[in-house]
Design a protein around this motif. Sequence first.
Motif, PDB file in Angstrom:
ATOM      1  N   GLY A 135       0.852  -1.202   0.000  1.00 48.81           N
ATOM      2  CA  GLY A 135       0.000   0.000   0.000  1.00 48.81           C
ATOM      3  C   GLY A 135       0.881   1.242   0.000  1.00 48.81           C
ATOM      4  O   GLY A 135       0.495   2.295   0.525  1.00 48.81           O
TER       5      GLY A 135
ATOM      6  N   GLY B 289      -0.060   4.945  -0.775  1.00 50.41           N
ATOM      7  CA  GLY B 289      -1.229   5.480  -0.071  1.00 50.41           C
ATOM      8  C   GLY B 289      -0.868   6.617   0.881  1.00 50.41           C
ATOM      9  O   GLY B 289       0.298   7.015   1.005  1.00 50.41           O
TER      10      GLY B 289
ATOM     11  N   ASN C 182      -6.252   2.865  -4.833  1.00 58.21           N
ATOM     12  CA  ASN C 182      -6.681   4.092  -4.147  1.00 58.21           C
ATOM     13  C   ASN C 182      -5.523   5.087  -3.995  1.00 58.21           C
ATOM     14  O   ASN C 182      -5.454   5.816  -2.999  1.00 58.21           O
TER      15      ASN C 182
ATOM     16  N   GLY D 167      -4.831  -2.114   1.760  1.00 56.45           N
ATOM     17  CA  GLY D 167      -6.165  -2.582   2.109  1.00 56.45           C
ATOM     18  C   GLY D 167      -7.217  -1.542   1.788  1.00 56.45           C
ATOM     19  O   GLY D 167      -6.901  -0.405   1.404  1.00 56.45           O
TER      20      GLY D 167
ATOM     21  N   LYS E 232     -10.501   0.704   3.188  1.00 63.13           N
ATOM     22  CA  LYS E 232     -10.635   1.303   4.521  1.00 63.13           C
ATOM     23  C   LYS E 232     -11.941   2.054   4.796  1.00 63.13           C
ATOM     24  O   LYS E 232     -12.030   2.771   5.777  1.00 63.13           O
TER      25      LYS E 232
ATOM     26  N   SER F 117      -6.302  -0.689  13.675  1.00 69.10           N
ATOM     27  CA  SER F 117      -7.143   0.490  13.852  1.00 69.10           C
ATOM     28  C   SER F 117      -7.824   0.451  15.212  1.00 69.10           C
ATOM     29  O   SER F 117      -8.142  -0.628  15.734  1.00 69.10           O
TER      30      SER F 117
ATOM     31  N   TYR G 217      -4.161   2.488  14.948  1.00 67.54           N
ATOM     32  CA  TYR G 217      -4.226   3.946  14.764  1.00 67.54           C
ATOM     33  C   TYR G 217      -5.549   4.489  15.275  1.00 67.54           C
ATOM     34  O   TYR G 217      -6.600   3.904  15.037  1.00 67.54           O
ATOM     35  N   PHE G 218      -5.481   5.682  15.840  1.00 67.31           N
ATOM     36  CA  PHE G 218      -6.716   6.407  16.145  1.00 67.31           C
ATOM     37  C   PHE G 218      -7.073   7.220  14.884  1.00 67.31           C
ATOM     38  O   PHE G 218      -7.172   6.626  13.828  1.00 67.31           O
TER      39      PHE G 218
ATOM     40  N   PRO H 250      -6.086   9.414  11.970  1.00 65.62           N
ATOM     41  CA  PRO H 250      -4.993  10.105  11.282  1.00 65.62           C
ATOM     42  C   PRO H 250      -5.515  11.309  10.493  1.00 65.62           C
ATOM     43  O   PRO H 250      -6.522  11.202   9.792  1.00 65.62           O
TER      44      PRO H 250
HETATM   45  P1  NAD Z   1      -4.965   4.528   1.502  1.00 69.30           P
HETATM   46  O1  NAD Z   1      -6.148   4.027   0.768  1.00 69.30           O
HETATM   47  O2  NAD Z   1      -4.447   5.873   1.182  1.00 69.30           O
HETATM   48  O3  NAD Z   1      -3.749   3.489   1.337  1.00 69.30           O
HETATM   49  C1  NAD Z   1      -3.948   2.112   1.117  1.00 69.30           C
HETATM   50  C2  NAD Z   1      -3.170   1.750  -0.134  1.00 69.30           C
HETATM   51  O4  NAD Z   1      -3.321   0.340  -0.357  1.00 69.30           O
HETATM   52  C3  NAD Z   1      -3.695   2.452  -1.399  1.00 69.30           C
HETATM   53  O5  NAD Z   1      -2.607   3.066  -2.053  1.00 69.30           O
HETATM   54  C4  NAD Z   1      -4.272   1.321  -2.249  1.00 69.30           C
HETATM   55  O6  NAD Z   1      -4.107   1.550  -3.630  1.00 69.30           O
HETATM   56  C5  NAD Z   1      -3.495   0.130  -1.753  1.00 69.30           C
HETATM   57  N1  NAD Z   1      -4.155  -1.162  -1.887  1.00 69.30           N
HETATM   58  C6  NAD Z   1      -5.439  -1.474  -1.560  1.00 69.30           C
HETATM   59  N2  NAD Z   1      -5.676  -2.780  -1.818  1.00 69.30           N
HETATM   60  C7  NAD Z   1      -4.505  -3.287  -2.302  1.00 69.30           C
HETATM   61  C8  NAD Z   1      -4.121  -4.574  -2.746  1.00 69.30           C
HETATM   62  N3  NAD Z   1      -4.974  -5.602  -2.746  1.00 69.30           N
HETATM   63  N4  NAD Z   1      -2.862  -4.763  -3.199  1.00 69.30           N
HETATM   64  C9  NAD Z   1      -1.985  -3.723  -3.214  1.00 69.30           C
HETATM   65  N5  NAD Z   1      -2.299  -2.481  -2.801  1.00 69.30           N
HETATM   66  C10 NAD Z   1      -3.550  -2.280  -2.352  1.00 69.30           C
HETATM   67  O7  NAD Z   1      -5.281   4.392   3.057  1.00 69.30           O
HETATM   68  P2  NAD Z   1      -4.504   4.921   4.341  1.00 69.30           P
HETATM   69  O8  NAD Z   1      -5.390   5.883   5.031  1.00 69.30           O
HETATM   70  O9  NAD Z   1      -3.123   5.285   4.011  1.00 69.30           O
HETATM   71  O10 NAD Z   1      -4.548   3.578   5.212  1.00 69.30           O
HETATM   72  C11 NAD Z   1      -3.467   2.676   5.234  1.00 69.30           C
HETATM   73  C12 NAD Z   1      -3.814   1.542   6.165  1.00 69.30           C
HETATM   74  O11 NAD Z   1      -4.094   2.057   7.462  1.00 69.30           O
HETATM   75  C13 NAD Z   1      -5.068   0.750   5.756  1.00 69.30           C
HETATM   76  O12 NAD Z   1      -4.833  -0.615   6.025  1.00 69.30           O
HETATM   77  C14 NAD Z   1      -6.148   1.277   6.662  1.00 69.30           C
HETATM   78  O13 NAD Z   1      -7.146   0.322   6.907  1.00 69.30           O
HETATM   79  C15 NAD Z   1      -5.348   1.582   7.920  1.00 69.30           C
HETATM   80  N6  NAD Z   1      -5.981   2.611   8.758  1.00 69.30           N
HETATM   81  C16 NAD Z   1      -6.312   3.823   8.222  1.00 69.30           C
HETATM   82  C17 NAD Z   1      -6.927   4.794   9.009  1.00 69.30           C
HETATM   83  C18 NAD Z   1      -7.357   6.113   8.419  1.00 69.30           C
HETATM   84  O14 NAD Z   1      -8.256   6.748   8.981  1.00 69.30           O
HETATM   85  N7  NAD Z   1      -6.759   6.576   7.331  1.00 69.30           N
HETATM   86  C19 NAD Z   1      -7.189   4.523  10.366  1.00 69.30           C
HETATM   87  C20 NAD Z   1      -6.812   3.287  10.889  1.00 69.30           C
HETATM   88  C21 NAD Z   1      -6.208   2.335  10.069  1.00 69.30           C
END
Ligand code: NAD
Length: 343
Positions: free
Chosen positions: A7, A10, A35, A82, A84, A124, A176-177, A179
């Motif tokens: 990811g 992301g 994403n 993943g 989200k 999370s 994470y809480f 972000p």
């Molecule tokens: P994001 O969507 O910006 O980043 C996730 C990245 O994973 C994206 O670039 C997407 O293209 C990639 N991705 C998705 N499915 C994939 C797959 N099957 N194979 C390869 N790449 C894949 O999200 P983020 O906010 O940076 O979150 C990152 C992680 O943190 C996630 O697992 C999310 O569940 C977790 N998280 C996020 C938050 C929040 O509020 N942003 C809070 C708690 C936990």
Amino acid sequence: MTVLITGGTGYIASHTAVILLQQNIDIVLLDNLLNSKAIVLDKIELITGKRPTFVEADIRDEDSLDKVFAQYNINSVIHFAGLKAVGESVENPLSYYDNNVVGSLRLLSAMDKANVNNLIFSSSATVYGDPERLPLDESCALRTTNPYGANKLQVEQMMSDLCNSNDKWSMVALRYFNPVGAHESGLIGEDPNGIPNNLLPYVTQVASGLREKLSVFGDDYDTVDGSGVRDYIHVVDLAEGHVKALGLFDSVNSSNEGIGFEAINLGTGNGYSVLEMVKSFEEINGIEIPYQICPRRAGDIDSCYADASKAFTTIGWKAERGLDEMMRDAWNWQSKNPQGYEE
Ligand code: NAD
Ligand code: WQD
């Protein structure tokens, strides 16, 4: 030492990549660009002067993972990849189980084959569901209320089961809480698809005129002013938490015995209400945010904030950035990139 970041292009991963490159740690970013956009690589290079290695691949494609582990000398993985969106996970649970649980299973399987035994996973605070008590510490009851939260819990369970099966593993779930914010350069930040679900991206889009006004979901919670309270954490603080957590693996790199499974909260320990957030944004950035009080959003809880003391004792981390920096950097990113990463 090379760290594989799934990811990798992301929101949170790109901020983590910047810090790792600045600390001269080699990284490989892997993402299927579902994403995120490849232009993030240019921005990371602009900030750090280094272009990260990038592999476009899906974590569910184990052959691709095998090739990555064969090609690069990887000894740790930070697993961000993943889906989200909580609401989407309720509407389409199978795609969430496939991406988040099956994808993580494939990754763990590829790591096992390649004898790469160190993992940091994006968990999370959502695993705590409706909080048993506040502040939330890592021993609080885990009771998720939606498929997204269930996915996070199942991956944590897989990690813990693997650690019980063999003491070679070191696995850290960072919970994470909320972000928020962006890198202070304004070159990387959060680029939500369509209408933002989360509070601060919505506020910044109102500030830039993309949306007319904020809907405040509920003013009758048992909180300071009736609106929901959350523990917002600056994304750069969060990114630094991952780098500190990598330090846990230093001791095991020379031996075959891992540290087992650890779950660690990454939050500030401070809760702020929606109305406090709006007021803070207005004060810091000098922009008024029109809002209206609306009914509660289904599934929301009144308050959620961390006991972040375990992060300090185990990885020497605590959040350094306050609400002012969160608001300033969120707006700096939005005002410089009103359409996100779109040209
Ligand atoms: P994001 O969507 O910006 O980043 C996730 C990245 O994973 C994206 O670039 C997407 O293209 C990639 N991705 C998705 N499915 C994939 C797959 N099957 N194979 C390869 N790449 C894949 O999200 P983020 O906010 O940076 O979150 C990152 C992680 O943190 C996630 O697992 C999310 O569940 C977790 N998280 C996020 C938050 C929040 O509020 N942003 C809070 C708690 C936990
Ligand atoms: C914060 C507060 C809303 C939008 C979600 C996920 C969680 C985690 C982080 C991944 C709440 C209120 C919001 C709006 C509002 N993600 N709000 N108007 O719900 O705490 O957490 O993102 O793991 O799993 O559930 O964050 O930013 O959506 O909401 O009044 O337009 O802002 O009701 O009180 P939440 P959020």
